[in-house]
Enzyme design. Sequence first.
Site, short mmCIF file in Angstrom:
data_model
loop_
_atom_site.label_atom_id
_atom_site.label_comp_id
_atom_site.label_asym_id
_atom_site.label_seq_id
_atom_site.Cartn_x
_atom_site.Cartn_y
_atom_site.Cartn_z
N GLU A 186 0.75 -1.10 0.00
CA GLU A 186 -0.01 -0.04 -0.10
C GLU A 186 0.99 1.18 0.07
OE1 GLU A 186 -3.49 1.56 3.16
OE2 GLU A 186 -3.11 -0.37 3.04
N ASP A 187 1.89 1.33 0.74
CA ASP A 187 2.60 2.43 1.01
C ASP A 187 3.99 2.75 0.45
OD1 ASP A 187 0.67 3.22 2.40
OD2 ASP A 187 1.54 2.78 4.37
#
Length: 710
Positions: A76-77
């Site tokens: 996600e990051d």
Amino acid sequence: MFTIDDLADRLGGYLPPDEIRQVKRAFYYAEQAHDGQRRRSGEPYVTHPLAVANILANMHMDHQSLMAAMLHDVIEDTGVSKEALGEQFGEAVAELVDGVSKLTQITFEDKAVAQAENFQKMVLAMSRDIRVIIVKLADRLHNMRTLGALRPEKKRRIARETLEIYARIANRLGINTIRVELEDLSFQALHPMRAERIKRAVASARGHRRSAIRQIQNSLQQSLDDDGLSGSVVGRQKHLLSIYKKMRDQRKSFAEIMDVFGFRIIAEDVDSCYRILGVVHNLYKPVPGRFKDYIAIPKANGYQSLHTTLFGPNGMPIEVQIRTREMEAMANNGIAAHWLYKAGQTEHPIAEGSHARARAWVKGLLEMQRHAGDSLEFIEHVKNDLFPDDIYVFTPKGDIMELPQGATVIDFAYSVHTDIGNSCIACRIDRHLAPLSTRLQSGQTLEIITAPGARPNLAWLNVVVTAKARSAIRHALKHQQHTEAVQLGRRLLNKALAEFETSLEELPAKPLDALLAELGLKNEDALLESIGLGTRVAHVVARRLVDLQHGEQSPAPGGKHRQGPIVISGAEGMVIKFARCCHPLPGDPVIGHLSVGKGIVVHRAECRNLAELKSDPDKLFALEWSDESDEDFPVPLRLEIESRRGLVAELASLVTDADANIERIGIEERDARLSIVNLTLSVRNRVHLARIIKRLRNLSHVGRITRLSN
């Protein structure tokens, strides 16, 4: 500060060294991937995945779950892909991480849609591996512990989502330790002042009550020792949200809530639990109707325990829970206890049963997801499904079914099987016939009666409470409407094509395919459905089809193919409706009006409302009644009657003798002598109505009778 070495020391208590090394490798990989990233609080980002892994270590989760916890924000990051994680740590870990990750590559209209789509994605991942939700709960718990750095409105939004979804999921899976902390942290974020006041009051009350608690605890322990039963007695504390809810819902003061003393007795085995119950009831008198046996009939989340309420010293209420050590582990860790026992290489029936129930629940979520119209509808179904307080009913074979409080016979039918729900027509509760809308109570035995041609009713949506029933009914009604709309659309289009001396069956495929491409429709059924629902006019579609067939040179309408009126029976269901302004009956001359989204609305030929609709003649159709109609139709009558005693009973008797039903009756006085009776009857056709009116006219005190219209 908590480090990876501290975690490794803790894991040494239940994981082999090679698995601990894999967890450490996942940590170093996450540390490198998140290098330079910081949390809102200013700490290095990697402290979050480490804390999540520590929460899972408290639950003795397996090494793959711990690795997924370390890596859960990497996709996600950071720039790392799922495929890269799969190559490094194996497919199982990559799938877990992907299941917990949000859909970052899609932009959503608003937060609600984003939340719903992400939750739907997580449910699909849960169906492949239930550990996804356990990692997600641990992630959410640490985020709730560190809410302090966020803006107030974001705090409240996250707290509300946690309370509505994640705390309930933890409860549904029996993970009580996480559920209680999530609820209390959410309560503190949503109502900080109320939470602080209750927390101070609890601390103060606990100090005042210490001697009374110790006295009751000692007397319970002494009674067990005197009877030679091994069991440990511990005090039980209420959590903040539980106290607040009881004060709000039961309208009780804090002092009344805290007056109840709670204790838990941990026994060696199930036999000891029941023997301890006898000892406790011998020591203090039980409160009638307050005993629950969740050992014989566990809760839906696998929770097992004996619950009893007693009259203690000076009449103080005492709540006692009695359970085994395994049940205590299940009550605290729920489905996570499955891995706790697997870590010790032992299979335990309680943990295995909980795991099986959790898989069945996720399977039910998947079925709801397939039936739901969109992700927002799905998440509403899930929220409804996560309410606790189940009741327990029995099938005729003695199987136990869990349903939420307030569930009806229809909910039960759908919980057995969707096909049984769709085709149910009646029910026997404890061998007595009962309506489908009956609210169920624990301990009842139900037998569902089905019929092959039966279909769900739109009114059922007003009485069902389970998400599975609601989504299945909506799905069936949509399918039913689609089928009926396609059939009606075919009849309307063939009627319009007859004006051009052709029919849908005689048309070559080429013009139809060209029209579907022109209108952007997937197939012929989609076109027919849009005609049946009134969103397209059959005459316009027919002319365009003929134009495409003849190269924009359509023949003039008229000729031997001209079709007669459309035949209706009254049982067409969702795409043929009967106007409430004129209440048509079989035998009345009728005209149909094509209404957008509804299909054909049937009016009596003399209905005044048709005058407004004649401006659009393409939407009006000649109709005629089928000879086979056997439905009942409502018809309103207005009677002028001399006022007298027993009037309603006399009318009801006459109507019943004429084989009809009274649906509604209202009486208004015109003067001292005359009354106006507004009567809505349920009759088969115009002849049946004429027979009833003739009987009414034979009554000496009945004056004018008028059939109401408009």
